[in-house]
Design an enzyme around this catalytic site. Structure first.
Site, PDB file in Angstrom:
ATOM      1  CG  HIS A  72       6.603   3.026  -8.699  1.00 57.06           C
ATOM      2  ND1 HIS A  72       7.821   3.634  -8.860  1.00 57.06           N
ATOM      3  CD2 HIS A  72       5.723   4.040  -8.490  1.00 57.06           C
ATOM      4  CE1 HIS A  72       7.686   4.942  -8.759  1.00 57.06           C
ATOM      5  NE2 HIS A  72       6.409   5.225  -8.545  1.00 57.06           N
ATOM      6  CG  MET A  73       1.057   0.065 -12.699  1.00 57.19           C
ATOM      7  SD  MET A  73       1.388  -0.496 -14.383  1.00 57.19           S
ATOM      8  CE  MET A  73       1.481   1.085 -15.168  1.00 57.19           C
ATOM      9  CG  HIS A  74       0.992   5.099  -8.510  1.00 54.32           C
ATOM     10  ND1 HIS A  74       1.085   5.680  -7.262  1.00 54.32           N
ATOM     11  CD2 HIS A  74       2.100   5.497  -9.187  1.00 54.32           C
ATOM     12  CE1 HIS A  74       2.203   6.398  -7.185  1.00 54.32           C
ATOM     13  NE2 HIS A  74       2.834   6.313  -8.346  1.00 54.32           N
ATOM     14  CB  VAL A 106      10.262   6.038  -5.733  1.00 54.71           C
ATOM     15  CG1 VAL A 106      11.130   4.844  -5.374  1.00 54.71           C
ATOM     16  CG2 VAL A 106       9.777   6.745  -4.461  1.00 54.71           C
ATOM     17  NE  ARG A 145      -3.962  -2.098   2.031  1.00 57.06           N
ATOM     18  CZ  ARG A 145      -4.796  -2.486   1.069  1.00 57.06           C
ATOM     19  NH1 ARG A 145      -4.991  -1.722   0.010  1.00 57.06           N
ATOM     20  NH2 ARG A 145      -5.445  -3.633   1.166  1.00 57.06           N
ATOM     21  CG  ASP A 146       1.368   5.593  -2.311  1.00 58.79           C
ATOM     22  OD1 ASP A 146       1.904   5.580  -3.434  1.00 58.79           O
ATOM     23  OD2 ASP A 146       1.533   6.519  -1.489  1.00 58.79           O
ATOM     24  CG  ASN A 171       3.360   9.592 -11.694  1.00 62.30           C
ATOM     25  OD1 ASN A 171       2.497   9.990 -12.470  1.00 62.30           O
ATOM     26  ND2 ASN A 171       3.132   9.438 -10.402  1.00 62.30           N
TER      27      ASN A 171
END
Ligand code: DGP
Length: 115
Positions: free
Chosen positions: A101-103, A97, A31-32, A88
């Site tokens: 990564h993928m949100h 970062v 989790r973010d 992003n």
């Protein structure tokens, strides 16, 4: 292959705590820290590569594993197939970062275009 100066490598190593919600052979989901939706999970490859496009070029199976795990996490978090995947790519568009990564965002209505 990890980078000890990388925040997400340190999370992978357990040196920084995180709420892990899933993994497969090549990717991990947690989790973010600063959630922007009821479901906000980061899915990252276990290998350290700075960006997702670079990951796809150098470790295609890991890039697929990120997408596969993103879907699994969305289903297990109860948002089914209604989620937004955000990558992003580059500091100019918000990447902070530099470990690919993928949100995975879901659980609320969303507008388009994104800000
Ligand atoms: P981006 O800005 O696209 O590179 O996304 C990085 C995300 O990482 C951002 O949404 C906040 C999240 N984040 C930063 N530090 C931590 C941390 O220590 N733990 C967790 N779980 N997430 C973090």
């Amino acid at each position: 292959m990890t980078d000890p100066s990388c925040l997400f490598c340190r999370i992978l190593a357990g040196a920084i705590p995180s709420e892990q919600v899933g993994q497969n052979d090549l990717a991990v989901a947690f989790r973010d820290l600063d959630p922007q939706a009821p479901t906000h999970v980061l899915v990252i490859p276990k290998v350290h590569v700075a960006t997702l496009p670079e990951l796809a070029a150098s470790h295609a199976e890991a890039a697929v594993a990120v997408l596969t795990l993103a879907r699994q996490v969305a289903i297990e978090d109860g948002v089914g197939d209604a989620y937004r995947l955000v990558c992003n790519n580059g500091s100019e568009v918000g990447q902070s970062v530099f470990h690919a990564h993928m949100h995975v965002l879901g659980g609320r209505a969303m507008t388009w275009p994104p800000g």
